[in-house]
Design an enzyme around this catalytic site. Structure first.
Site, PDB file in Angstrom:
ATOM      1  N   GLY A  90      25.030  38.685  44.737  1.00 22.18           N
ATOM      2  CA  GLY A  90      23.755  39.241  44.795  1.00 22.18           C
ATOM      3  C   GLY A  90      22.685  38.906  43.721  1.00 22.18           C
ATOM      4  N   GLY A  92      21.072  35.856  44.215  1.00 21.26           N
ATOM      5  CA  GLY A  92      20.363  35.056  44.948  1.00 21.26           C
ATOM      6  C   GLY A  92      21.024  33.408  44.948  1.00 21.26           C
ATOM      7  CB  SER A  93      24.491  32.117  45.260  1.00 18.75           C
ATOM      8  OG  SER A  93      25.151  33.155  46.081  1.00 18.75           O
ATOM      9  CG  ASP A 137      16.750  36.641  47.258  1.00 18.26           C
ATOM     10  OD1 ASP A 137      15.950  37.567  46.546  1.00 18.26           O
ATOM     11  OD2 ASP A 137      17.715  36.739  47.426  1.00 18.26           O
TER      12      ASP A 137
END
Ligand code: MEV
Length: 303
Positions: A90, A92-93, A137
């Protein structure tokens, strides 16, 4: 071989509400994903990764496809991924790996790409793979810093702040963003007269938080109110609540879940109390990480 990197992110305010057009505040963290790109003779795509970002690397594959068509070149590539933060947490990968893949490929091909195009392509990758995604993101991982996100205009504005120390508590598993976004949408369709004011209030919290941040004031109270509203729309979890309450007891001025919820991560704003707050989260079984908001977005590491 070319290499690029992009940071992970945390959302301070406005997750979920941003999907319905309300603003959000999100920042890049000082932990990054690195992607290398090398040409192969075999003419096909090979992906290797220290940790699996997501099953079968759909983001990398889509990023390669969109980058190739944007740059007008289609070559066999070997893509290598290294990450400094837990993927699928969670943080933002998926946006970070998408954007750094596109930047690594354009660097390898000797073609420059401006940040607006990079953010736009990164957002397209997320939309194609997830079905729906706001610009949050992809914008944060591309531009870096702390951003005020205006989803209806598809623009972001930087928020100038000093050091912003945050403790992140990771549950060890990810909530399904797509499912959670759908759940909120369904709840809103069944109860528009109740959900619309809640979502609007989340937007108001974000607007007020921007002012407080710019004035150097504490945002803890607003984080706590936002957490209550996120709970009310069904994206909390027992684990996240335990970490949130433990962080507050340990002296955090505010704490809330960050991102889609359901699992994933929470954040605590805890100036001067970071060690106590991190320990309290770990005592509840979470993985605590101390992060700072980083000014640096996506960057080329090696040409
Ligand atoms: C997920 O990090 C944040 C959500 O608001 C979804 C989105 O903005 O695309 C839940």
């Amino acid at each position: 071989m070319a290499k690029a990197s992009a940071p992970g992110k945390i959302i301070f305010f406005g997750e979920h509400a941003v999907v319905f057009g309300e603003p959000a505040i999100a920042g890049a963290i000082d932990k990054r994903i690195y992607v290398s790109a090398e040409e192969t003779r075999a003419g096909k795509l090979e992906i290797s990764s220290s940790e699996e970002i997501s099953d079968g690397h759909p983001y990398v594959k889509k990023a390669v496809e969109l980058a190739s068509s944007f740059l007008g070149e289609d070559r066999g590539l070997e893509i290598g991924i290294e990450t400094e933060f837990p993927p699928a947490s969670g943080l933002g990968s998926s946006a970070a790996v998408s954007v750094s893949t596109i930047l690594a490929i354009s660097t390898l091909l000797g073609k420059s790409i401006d940040k607006k195009d990079l953010a736009r392509l990164g957002h397209q990758v997320e939309k194609k793979v997830q079905g729906a995604a706001s610009i949050t993101d992809a914008s944060v991982t591309t531009f870096g810093g702390l951003l005020f996100v205006k989803p209806l205009l598809e623009t972001v504005e930087p928020i100038e702040v000093g050091k912003l120390p945050v403790v992140v508590g990771y549950t060890g598993h990810l909530g399904e963003t797509k499912e959670l976004v759908r759940k909120v949408k369904n709840l809103k369709e069944r109860n528009p007269e109740i959900m619309e004011p809640i979502i609007r209030t989340m937007g108001r919290i974000t607007v007020k938080a921007r002012r407080l941040l710019e004035e150097g004031e504490d945002i803890g109270e607003l984080m706590d109110i936002n957490q209550g509203l996120l709970e009310s729309i069904g994206v909390g979890s027992a684990e996240l609540s335990r970490y949130v309450h433990a962080a507050r007891r340990a002296g955090a001025s505010g704490a809330k879940l960050t991102g889609a919820g359901g699992g994933g991560c929470m954040i605590a704003y805890s100036r001067g109390k970071e060690s106590d707050v991190a320990r309290a989260i770990e005592d509840e079984g979470g993985l605590a990480m101390r992060v700072l908001i980083s000014r640096e977005g996506a960057r080329v590491e090696k040409k």
